[in-house]
Write a protein that holds these residues in place. Structure first.
Motif, PDB file in Angstrom:
ATOM      1  N   HIS A  30       1.699  18.096   4.011  1.00 28.39           N
ATOM      2  CA  HIS A  30       0.420  18.811   3.892  1.00 28.39           C
ATOM      3  C   HIS A  30      -0.690  17.783   3.671  1.00 28.39           C
ATOM      4  O   HIS A  30      -0.465  16.722   3.060  1.00 28.39           O
ATOM      5  N   THR A 137      -9.942  14.148   5.725  1.00 32.13           N
ATOM      6  CA  THR A 137      -9.215  15.161   6.495  1.00 32.13           C
ATOM      7  C   THR A 137      -9.031  16.420   5.653  1.00 32.13           C
ATOM      8  O   THR A 137      -9.294  17.531   6.115  1.00 32.13           O
ATOM      9  N   ARG A 140     -12.088  18.752   5.193  1.00 36.56           N
ATOM     10  CA  ARG A 140     -12.499  19.619   6.302  1.00 36.56           C
ATOM     11  C   ARG A 140     -11.929  21.030   6.176  1.00 36.56           C
ATOM     12  O   ARG A 140     -12.437  21.954   6.783  1.00 36.56           O
ATOM     13  N   THR A 141     -10.864  21.183   5.390  1.00 38.23           N
ATOM     14  CA  THR A 141     -10.247  22.505   5.247  1.00 38.23           C
ATOM     15  C   THR A 141     -10.253  23.028   3.814  1.00 38.23           C
ATOM     16  O   THR A 141     -10.097  24.222   3.602  1.00 38.23           O
ATOM     17  N   GLU A 142     -10.406  22.123   2.837  1.00 36.22           N
ATOM     18  CA  GLU A 142     -10.381  22.524   1.428  1.00 36.22           C
ATOM     19  C   GLU A 142     -11.416  21.702   0.667  1.00 36.22           C
ATOM     20  O   GLU A 142     -11.713  20.572   1.048  1.00 36.22           O
TER      21      GLU A 142
END
Length: 189
Positions: A30, A137, A140-142
């Motif tokens: 992850h 990285t 960008r999502t969290e």
């Protein structure tokens, strides 16, 4: 202090997952695990750098950096946690400026190398840049603490300058990149 590890293996990760600090389980690859795992690798390299015969005055600062990196790892392992503050980024900048001031301005690229201390600092710099990329990285999502991203960015700069300063302290020159080395060899052949 919270829980102490009395048993090192738990078998809970045998299926390819790991637990975050908030209890949720995620894949071992992850983005969050990649980020804090790379910070852990960086912290180990800073520990190795501290054994490389650098000036004693630098050791307490490197010790503080290791503690801050453990905080960064904690932030990345526990979603929503924030530990790194602007003052810590400013402290890196201050030390970076102190180390950089006596160094000759760079007019060429340098290769990682010189003394053992400089070489370890260069290796730590490359891992720091990877840790920063992994944290970007993830961001960008969290959510990721912006000061943590700044801290990692500034730390990579500091490690570059520290490598140069380590060479200078030891009386060694920076190893300059010679882009034209093949042309000079062929011309003399």
């Amino acid at each position: 202090m919270g829980h102490r590890l009395s048993k090192i293996y738990t078998r809970t990760g045998d299926a390819g997952t790991t637990g975050l600090g908030d209890g949720q389980r995620v894949s071992k690859d992850h983005a969050r695990v990649e980020a804090f795992g790379t910070v852990d690798e960086l912290n180990a390299l800073i520990g190795l750098l501290r054994t490389a015969g650098l000036p004693d005055a630098w050791d307490s600062r490197l010790d503080e950096i290791q503690h801050a990196l453990f905080d960064v790892g904690g932030e990345l392992c526990i979603p929503g946690r924030q530990s790194i503050r602007a003052e810590q980024v400013a402290a890196l900048e201050s030390w970076l400026d102190q180390l950089n001031e006596p160094l000759a301005p760079l007019k060429e690229f340098i290769l990682p190398g010189g003394t053992a201390g400089a070489s370890w600092a260069h290796l730590a710099r490359t891992v720091c840049r990877r840790a920063e990329r992994r944290a970007c990285t993830l961001s960008r999502t969290e959510p990721v603490n912006p000061e943590t991203l700044r801290y990692l960015n500034r730390l990579s700069d500091l490690l570059f300058v520290l490598a140069r300063a380590a060479n200078r302290q030891a009386g060694a020159d920076d190893v300059l990149w010679r882009p034209d080395r093949h042309a000079a060899t062929e011309a003399g052949a």
